[in-house]
Design a protein around this motif. Sequence first.
Motif, PDB file in Angstrom:
ATOM      1  N   ALA A   1       0.835  -1.207   0.000  1.00 37.75           N
ATOM      2  CA  ALA A   1       0.000   0.000   0.000  1.00 37.75           C
ATOM      3  C   ALA A   1       0.868   1.255   0.000  1.00 37.75           C
ATOM      4  O   ALA A   1       0.560   2.240  -0.683  1.00 37.75           O
ATOM      5  N   VAL A   2       1.976   1.217   0.732  1.00 38.82           N
ATOM      6  CA  VAL A   2       2.875   2.371   0.786  1.00 38.82           C
ATOM      7  C   VAL A   2       3.597   2.560  -0.543  1.00 38.82           C
ATOM      8  O   VAL A   2       3.726   3.684  -1.044  1.00 38.82           O
TER       9      VAL A   2
ATOM     10  N   GLN B   1       2.657   1.746  -3.511  1.00 40.32           N
ATOM     11  CA  GLN B   1       1.766   2.257  -4.541  1.00 40.32           C
ATOM     12  C   GLN B   1       1.657   3.779  -4.502  1.00 40.32           C
ATOM     13  O   GLN B   1       1.349   4.423  -5.497  1.00 40.32           O
ATOM     14  N   ILE B   2       1.936   4.342  -3.344  1.00 43.24           N
ATOM     15  CA  ILE B   2       1.926   5.801  -3.198  1.00 43.24           C
ATOM     16  C   ILE B   2       3.292   6.376  -3.550  1.00 43.24           C
ATOM     17  O   ILE B   2       3.399   7.417  -4.203  1.00 43.24           O
ATOM     18  N   HIS B   3       4.349   5.694  -3.135  1.00 44.40           N
ATOM     19  CA  HIS B   3       5.705   6.183  -3.360  1.00 44.40           C
ATOM     20  C   HIS B   3       6.593   5.005  -3.754  1.00 44.40           C
ATOM     21  O   HIS B   3       6.956   4.183  -2.913  1.00 44.40           O
ATOM     22  N   GLN B   4       6.943   4.917  -5.046  1.00 40.77           N
ATOM     23  CA  GLN B   4       7.703   3.779  -5.567  1.00 40.77           C
ATOM     24  C   GLN B   4       9.076   3.631  -4.907  1.00 40.77           C
ATOM     25  O   GLN B   4       9.584   2.533  -4.737  1.00 40.77           O
TER      26      GLN B   4
END
Length: 229
Positions: free
Chosen positions: A77-78, A80-83
Amino acid sequence: MKSPKRQKKPRSPMQNLDIVSAFLMGLAGSGHCLAMCGGLAGAMGLHQSPARLLLYNCGRILSYMLAGAIVAGAILAVVQIHQQAMLVVRLGAGIMMILFALYLTRVWMLLTFLERGGAVLWRYLQPLTRHFPPNAAAPKLLIAGMLWGWLPCGLVYSALSWAALSGHPGYGALTMLAFGLGTLPSMLIFGMFSRTLGAFVRSQGFRWVAGGALFIYGVMTCWVALKQW
C-alpha cells in the motif's frame, strides 16, 4: 467494452533470492530458536508423537505466514503511493539482517528492544495458551502452535523485514513459509533429541559461523539498495 485483464507481474530473481534468504535465516538462526523456544519444544517432545509435534510446529509457521502477508500488504500500500519506498524497505531489511547477526553472536543485543515491543501483544495472547494444553486434540494443538508463533522473537522480526520486500501479501506469506521451514528441522529434532542438538546449535562456534554469514549478506543487501537509490 471490457477492460483488459491485468497480467500478474512475475517474480524477479531478487524476490526469489529473498525467499532463499528467509529460509537460510531460519536455518542459521536455529540456535536462537532453541534458546527462545527450546524449553517449550523439548517439553512438547516429551508428550507428543512426531506427527503431533509436526502439527504443533505447522501452527507456528501458519502464524508466521499470516504476519508475513500482513506486513507485505502494508508495504504494498505504501509503495503504490511512493515507488522509492521499496528501496528504503530493502535497505531496512539489510540492516535488520546485520542487527540479527550481531544479536546472534551477542556482539550487540539491540533487537531485544523490538522483542520488548512484541511482548505487549504476547501479554494478551499468553493467557490463551492455558486453554490448549499439550495433550489437547489435534485442532487445539494446531491453535496452540499458532499462538506460539506470536512469541516475541528478534529472528522472526528480521525475517518479516524480508517478507516486506515481496511486494504482495501472498509472496509475503510464502517468504515466511520458507523461513518457518528453515527453523523446522531444529525444532522437530530438538523436541525428540534435545540434548545433543541443543549443545551444538547453541555453541559459540555455530553462532559465529551463522552470524558471520548473515552479516555478510546483510551488508551486500544494503549495498545493492544504496546502488539503486
